[in-house]
Design a protein around this motif. Structure first.
Motif: not given
Length: 332
Positions: A94-103
């Motif tokens: 949830l705190f990844q720098w880029e948003y994806t449909s998986e995270n």
């Protein structure tokens, strides 16, 4: 104490006698029974009134305790439910720098929330504080213009946020040609929180005693210097309270930003685009939570976002209080 009270009760009562004007003392009528009856009735009414007041006092006290208990219970239930559902869903993804449909990362929304809130406050605070200073310190007190501005500000506070969103979409997005962007959302939020900041600042300035102003004028200072050196430092706590209220509304707003800022989960690229990154579309934490909940695919992540949102508000409020305290210390 009891002996004195008994002596007072056993004091001799005056004899009340009425004489007939024709028969003289022979036609005298003893009015003592009527006098005692009226006095006893008065004492009975006083006792009943005292008992009723005690009953009402006890009832209101317990109603106050019940209201406080219910309020605290509701708050604890809401916070506890959010924590129980949201804390287990807090994962590093949830705190990844880029948003994806998986995270479905919330970090881009978190960064966009901070940037948009600070930008909205940067636009609204100078205008709101300046308007309040003019109304309190420069405008003639009680004039029609002052009353009109106050009524208008109070009316704007009650307008639903969806109306502000429609206005922002028609004016900033369409008429100004800014599109769904960070700048459109920030300007809309600034208009929304402007009445709150202005009214709270006005009340804080009016709470400052006139002796402060008179002291500044007596030392030869002008009106501007008196306001800046004597009045504003004393009104900082009240102004800060209005800014905190405005910050909470900026962070938690959803409806207005759906029409003005969009729902793109990205961080504005100020490093690559510079100031033109203000025209990038973005989503805040509240919009991110709303979007995940509406999709129905990541409900747990929506609860996790609801945990991060109040923590962010608390941190921003604490930071603003620290800045205000440092400002007061430096002025002293």
């Amino acid at each position: 104490m009891s002996d004195g009270f008994n002596l007072r009760l056993r004091r001799s009562r005056p004899s009340v006698v009425a004489c007939s004007p024709t028969l003289g003392p022979l036609g005298a009528v003893n009015l003592m029974p009527a006098y005692f009856a009226e006095e006893n009735a008065l004492e009975a009414r006083i006792v009943r009134s005292s008992r009723w007041r005690r009953v009402v006092s006890v009832l209101l006290r317990w109603l106050t305790y019940a209201a406080a208990t219910v309020t605290a219970a509701v708050l604890l239930f809401v916070v506890g439910y959010i924590l129980v559902r949201g804390v287990p869903a807090l994962t590093p993804d949830l705190f990844q720098w880029e948003y994806t449909s998986e995270n479905v990362s919330l970090l881009p929304a978190l960064a966009s929330t901070v940037i948009m809130a600070l930008l909205a406050l940067a636009l609204a605070v100078p205008v709101g504080v300046g308007a309040a200073i003019y109304l309190v310190e420069y405008a003639r007190r009680g004039s029609r213009f002052v009353r009109l501005v106050r009524v208008t500000a109070e009316t704007l506070q009650g307008i639903p946020s969806i109306i502000y969103g429609l206005f922002g979409m028609l004016f900033f997005v369409t008429a100004c040609g800014w599109g769904l962007s960070l700048l459109s959302g920030a300007c809309t939020l600034a208009i929304m929180v402007l009445p709150v900041i202005m009214r709270t600042t006005e009340e804080a300035l009016m709470a400052v005693p006139d002796s402060y102003r008179e002291g500044g004028f007596g030392l030869g200072a002008g009106r501007l210097r008196t306001v800046a050196r004597c009045v504003l430092p004393s009104a900082v706590p009240g102004i800060l309270g209005g800014v905190i209220l405005a910050l909470g509304r900026c962070v938690g707003e959803v409806a207005a930003l759906l029409f003005t800022a969009g729902t793109v989960a990205q961080i504005p690229d100020f490093a690559g685009q510079g100031i033109f990154a203000l025209f990038d579309s973005c989503r805040t934490l509240a919009v991110h939570m709303y979007t995940l909940a509406c999709e129905g695919l990541h409900v747990n992540e929506a609860y996790a976002t609801s945990v991060v949102l109040p923590i962010l508000v608390l941190l921003l409020n604490a930071a603003m209080r620290v800045v205000a305290q440092k400002m007061e210390v430096s002025k002293k």
